[in-house]
Design a protein around this motif. Structure first.
Motif, short mmCIF file in Angstrom:
data_model
loop_
_atom_site.label_atom_id
_atom_site.label_comp_id
_atom_site.label_asym_id
_atom_site.label_seq_id
_atom_site.Cartn_x
_atom_site.Cartn_y
_atom_site.Cartn_z
N GLY A 24 0.78 -1.23 0.00
CA GLY A 24 0.00 0.00 0.00
C GLY A 24 0.81 1.28 0.00
N GLU A 25 2.13 1.16 -0.16
CA GLU A 25 2.97 2.35 -0.06
C GLU A 25 2.75 3.34 -1.19
OE1 GLU A 25 5.12 -0.66 -2.43
OE2 GLU A 25 4.12 -0.75 -0.50
N ALA A 27 -0.11 4.12 -2.82
CA ALA A 27 -1.30 4.92 -2.49
C ALA A 27 -1.04 5.79 -1.26
CB ALA A 27 -2.50 4.02 -2.26
N PHE A 28 -0.32 5.26 -0.29
CA PHE A 28 -0.03 6.00 0.94
C PHE A 28 0.71 7.30 0.64
CE2 PHE A 28 2.60 6.96 4.68
CZ PHE A 28 1.67 6.88 5.71
N PHE A 29 1.76 7.21 -0.17
CA PHE A 29 2.58 8.39 -0.43
C PHE A 29 2.06 9.27 -1.56
CE2 PHE A 29 5.63 5.75 1.87
CZ PHE A 29 6.02 6.66 2.83
N SER A 30 1.37 8.70 -2.51
CA SER A 30 0.88 9.51 -3.64
C SER A 30 -0.50 10.08 -3.41
CB SER A 30 0.86 8.65 -4.91
OG SER A 30 -0.18 7.68 -4.83
N ILE A 35 -5.28 0.25 -6.22
CA ILE A 35 -5.68 -0.45 -7.45
C ILE A 35 -5.92 -1.93 -7.22
CG2 ILE A 35 -4.53 1.20 -8.96
CD1 ILE A 35 -2.30 -0.95 -9.27
N ALA A 36 -5.70 -2.40 -5.99
CA ALA A 36 -5.88 -3.82 -5.71
C ALA A 36 -6.37 -4.00 -4.27
CB ALA A 36 -4.57 -4.58 -5.92
N LEU A 72 12.23 1.81 1.01
CA LEU A 72 11.18 2.16 0.05
C LEU A 72 11.76 2.45 -1.32
CD1 LEU A 72 8.17 2.67 -0.33
CD2 LEU A 72 8.57 5.03 0.30
N ILE A 73 12.86 3.16 -1.39
CA ILE A 73 13.50 3.45 -2.68
C ILE A 73 13.90 2.16 -3.38
CG2 ILE A 73 15.56 4.45 -3.74
CD1 ILE A 73 15.29 6.71 -1.57
N ARG A 74 14.51 1.23 -2.63
CA ARG A 74 14.89 -0.06 -3.23
C ARG A 74 13.66 -0.81 -3.73
NH1 ARG A 74 18.13 -0.41 1.20
NH2 ARG A 74 16.76 -1.94 2.17
#
Length: 93
Positions: A24-25, A27-30, A35-36, A72-74
């Motif tokens: 869910g990251e 949707a969390f950050f954007s 979508i699922a 998160l970046i990785r």
């Protein structure tokens, strides 16, 4: 946990994640709509993090926030690479 999405009026599994996975990251950050749907297929312990709690955590424990950023970046980089591979395969078929 598995990710499920409705495709052509049928719900299908699109991914499966293992223990310790973060979901869910995007949707969390954007702020975008998810979508699922994520469903536990076995007994699971789920942790939920609200945006205000996350900001407080980052403020109170900056080193932990930095470690999270690197994780998160990785994760997002691997996701983009995988999507590119799938798109390239699709385009060559």
């Amino acid at each position: 946990l598995e990710f499920r999405r409705v495709l052509f009026r049928s719900e299908v599994r699109i991914a499966k994640v293992n223990r310790g996975a973060m979901v869910g990251e995007t949707a969390f950050f954007s702020g975008a709509a998810r979508i699922a749907t994520v469903r536990a297929v076995i007994e699971s312990q789920i942790f939920y993090l609200r945006a205000d709690d996350f900001e407080r955590l980052r403020s109170d424990r900056p080193k932990l926030g930095n470690r999270f950023d690197h994780y998160l970046i990785r994760k997002l980089s691997k996701s983009i690479l995988r999507r590119d591979e799938l798109l390239a395969e699709w385009m060559t078929e």
